[in-house]
Design an enzyme around this catalytic site. Structure first.
Site, PDB file in Angstrom:
ATOM      1  N   GLU A 285       9.299   5.139 -49.749  1.00 44.30           N
ATOM      2  CA  GLU A 285       8.490   3.985 -50.153  1.00 44.30           C
ATOM      3  C   GLU A 285       8.761   3.526 -51.310  1.00 44.30           C
ATOM      4  O   GLU A 285       8.493   2.008 -51.404  1.00 44.30           O
ATOM      5  CB  GLU A 285       6.993   4.563 -49.940  1.00 44.30           C
ATOM      6  CG  GLU A 285       6.102   3.754 -48.836  1.00 44.30           C
ATOM      7  CD  GLU A 285       4.591   3.939 -48.807  1.00 44.30           C
ATOM      8  OE1 GLU A 285       4.159   4.002 -47.701  1.00 44.30           O
ATOM      9  OE2 GLU A 285       4.147   4.153 -49.733  1.00 44.30           O
ATOM     10  N   HIS A 306      20.256  25.696 -37.538  1.00 44.31           N
ATOM     11  CA  HIS A 306      20.423  26.287 -36.045  1.00 44.31           C
ATOM     12  C   HIS A 306      20.546  24.850 -35.459  1.00 44.31           C
ATOM     13  O   HIS A 306      20.475  24.783 -34.184  1.00 44.31           O
ATOM     14  CB  HIS A 306      19.855  27.322 -35.586  1.00 44.31           C
ATOM     15  CG  HIS A 306      20.240  28.527 -36.352  1.00 44.31           C
ATOM     16  ND1 HIS A 306      20.980  29.228 -35.975  1.00 44.31           N
ATOM     17  CD2 HIS A 306      19.687  28.914 -37.647  1.00 44.31           C
ATOM     18  CE1 HIS A 306      21.175  30.425 -36.644  1.00 44.31           C
ATOM     19  NE2 HIS A 306      20.370  30.277 -37.846  1.00 44.31           N
ATOM     20  N   LYS A 420       0.479  -2.780 -41.419  1.00 45.80           N
ATOM     21  CA  LYS A 420      -1.094  -2.956 -41.538  1.00 45.80           C
ATOM     22  C   LYS A 420      -1.700  -3.906 -40.961  1.00 45.80           C
ATOM     23  O   LYS A 420      -2.529  -4.256 -40.303  1.00 45.80           O
ATOM     24  CB  LYS A 420      -1.558  -2.544 -43.013  1.00 45.80           C
ATOM     25  CG  LYS A 420      -1.494  -0.989 -43.266  1.00 45.80           C
ATOM     26  CD  LYS A 420      -2.231  -0.882 -44.718  1.00 45.80           C
ATOM     27  CE  LYS A 420      -2.014   0.534 -45.205  1.00 45.80           C
ATOM     28  NZ  LYS A 420      -2.520   0.623 -46.564  1.00 45.80           N
TER      29      LYS A 420
HETATM   30  O1  PA5 Z   1       1.689   5.079 -51.341  1.00 43.26           O
HETATM   31  C1  PA5 Z   1       1.041   4.329 -50.706  1.00 43.26           C
HETATM   32  O2  PA5 Z   1       0.413   3.439 -51.633  1.00 43.26           O
HETATM   33  C2  PA5 Z   1       0.474   4.159 -49.460  1.00 43.26           C
HETATM   34  O3  PA5 Z   1       1.241   5.327 -48.668  1.00 43.26           O
HETATM   35  C3  PA5 Z   1      -0.853   4.426 -49.234  1.00 43.26           C
HETATM   36  O4  PA5 Z   1      -1.121   5.901 -49.816  1.00 43.26           O
HETATM   37  C4  PA5 Z   1      -1.391   4.644 -48.052  1.00 43.26           C
HETATM   38  O5  PA5 Z   1      -0.844   3.693 -47.231  1.00 43.26           O
HETATM   39  C5  PA5 Z   1      -2.797   4.754 -47.692  1.00 43.26           C
HETATM   40  O6  PA5 Z   1      -3.340   3.719 -48.282  1.00 43.26           O
HETATM   41  P1  PA5 Z   1      -4.931   3.973 -48.508  1.00 43.26           P
HETATM   42  O7  PA5 Z   1      -5.101   4.988 -49.608  1.00 43.26           O
HETATM   43  O8  PA5 Z   1      -5.271   2.492 -49.467  1.00 43.26           O
HETATM   44  O9  PA5 Z   1      -5.788   4.231 -47.424  1.00 43.26           O
END
Ligand code: PA5
Length: 445
Positions: A285, A306, A420
């Site tokens: 990310e 394996h 989202k």
């Molecule tokens: O790293 C990030 O920002 C994302 O992976 C969020 O953690 C994830 O989308 C969850 O978001 P939220 O904590 O707003 O529900």
């Protein structure tokens, strides 16, 4: 202290890269330290292991003790950065079989990290006759998966304990002021913990996001923070190749530029599986944007030798491997002698399992390197809270450095936001009507 070793790197990177990358690393380091780089508003994690909110830390410990006292299970609801860190640490330090073990701490169930009705029903069934609490975690407070899961578990709590009783068992970790979850928590009087504004989800394991569930499982969160603080101090004090995060960030950047865009993180301990998942989220990310970034993959050895072992040894030569070594096992088990030796294994009789594992590690290192897969080794010290704290901070710092070397913003996630929004639109959330029609036309609905 954690260390990074580069194995025969000169075979793969004939051109020296350290000198040319050093000024870029120095600049990246300075931008992380003073928050002046891309996404600098989200670099609160850089000084967090010392600057964390001590009053909240004490509240986290008190809440964990309360949950341990009145609950046999904790349901942790969250996804992505609001999920993987806690799961990684609990699996690693308390065992992937934590819920099956005899123990004095509650079982921990992770929910809201998908949309499977079967997974939800299974946990609801497991909670029958079991006193439980819920820790709902969402920085934005609007993410669909955890919000949906929370509806079910909140309803179950209120059915069993009434609204008043449920109030004692719901803990919300979210933004300090914004979002639906914060508003709900305030209205209902649930205890809340804060995801600091300046800390993004995937960098939040050392905030209440990770610390509350981790403390409930009985891990010493002071030691975890202490280990992270040691690595933070090292990274701050040694802006040079003495810093393991520099060595790792530089080597992986150089390998990427030399035609190795896939990094496979490996570990020889199944307890590390969810730390691998945490790492994949952190790097995937943070780096994968603007048409750039290394692709983070993971393998669990020796099991995956394996399966993926064939590809790694012999497939497309565009990967490199980073092996996390956790040191000696807690238990020393010795291979039993068998008088008949029908399986021909007596040459190993009396040898500890760690001895066999370490030879497998060395054999694989040599085979993969000879097969054209460069290897980096992260010597993580041990499977204890302090060492894991060091490792978490090390990977976070190296990720920030690497992102700046790539010239991307390592702290946003526009791709995640895109999915989202589409999901909201397709589900008919008010305010997304136009987008819904557009998407449905594309799907020929
Ligand atoms: O790293 C990030 O920002 C994302 O992976 C969020 O953690 C994830 O989308 C969850 O978001 P939220 O904590 O707003 O529900």
């Amino acid at each position: 202290m954690l260390d990074v070793k580069l194995f025969q790197m000169e075979t793969f990177l004939s051109e020296p890269y350290e000198d040319s990358l050093a000024p870029l690393l120095k600049s990246a380091h300075e931008r992380l330290q003073d928050g002046s780089g891309l996404g600098g508003d989200f670099t609160g994690w850089v000084h967090l292991p010392r600057d964390y909110d001590k009053e909240e830390f004490a509240r986290i410990k008190a809440a964990a003790a309360k949950i341990q006292g009145n609950s046999q299970a904790l349901v942790v609801i969250g996804i992505g950065g609001s999920y993987l860190g806690a799961r990684g640490v609990i699996d690693c330090l308390c065992s992937p079989n934590y819920n099956l073990k005899k123990k004095s701490t509650p079982n921990v169930y992770f929910m809201g990290n998908g949309l499977s009705a079967d997974a939800m029903q299974e946990v609801l069934d497991l909670l029958e006759g079991v006193d439980f609490s819920v820790n709902v975690i969402s920085k934005s407070g609007t993410t669909t998966e955890p919000a949906v899961a929370f509806r079910f578990f909140r309803a179950e709590l209120e059915k069993r304990y009434g609204k008043e009783g449920a109030r004692e068992r719901i803990f919300a970790t979210t933004d300090k002021a914004r979002g639906a979850l914060k508003s709900l928590a305030t209205a209902e009087g649930w205890e809340t913990f804060v995801v600091p504004d300046e800390v993004g989800g995937r960098y939040s394991v050392l905030t209440a996001v990770g610390l509350l569930p981790i403390a409930v499982a009985g891990v010493d969160i002071g030691a975890l923070m202490g280990g992270a603080a040691e690595m933070m101090d090292l990274c701050a004090a040694k802006p040079s190749y003495e810093c393991p995060a520099w060595r790792y960030a530089a080597a992986r950047t150089a390998l990427y530029r030399a035609g190795k865009p896939i990094e496979v993180l490996a570990c020889y301990d199944p307890a590390f599986r969810f730390m691998l998942e945490w790492w994949k989220q952190l790097y995937g990310e943070s780096e994968g944007k603007d048409g750039k970034g290394l692709f983070p993959a993971s393998v669990e050895f020796t099991a995956d030798l394996h399966s993926m072992g064939q590809y790694m040894q012999d497939g497309t030569r565009n990967i490199f491997e980073t092996v996390v070594r956790l040191g000696a096992s807690e238990h020393q088990l010795y291979v039993p002698r068998d008088e008949d030796d029908g399986d021909g294994l007596n040459f190993l009789a009396g040898k500890p399992m760690d001895f066999i594992r370490d030879r497998a590690m060395e054999g694989t290192l040599l085979a993969h390197t000879e097969g054209g897969v460069p290897n980096l080794i992260v010597e993580a010290g041990g499977k204890d809270a302090r060492s894991l704290g060091q490792l978490i901070y090390f990977f976070e710092y190296a990720c920030g450095l690497s992102g700046y070397l790539l010239e991307v913003n390592p702290f946003d996630q526009p791709g995640v936001e895109a999915y989202k929004k589409n999901m909201f639109a397709l589900l008919g959330k008010p305010g997304y009507e136009e987008r819904k029609a557009e998407l449905e036309a594309k799907l020929n609905k």
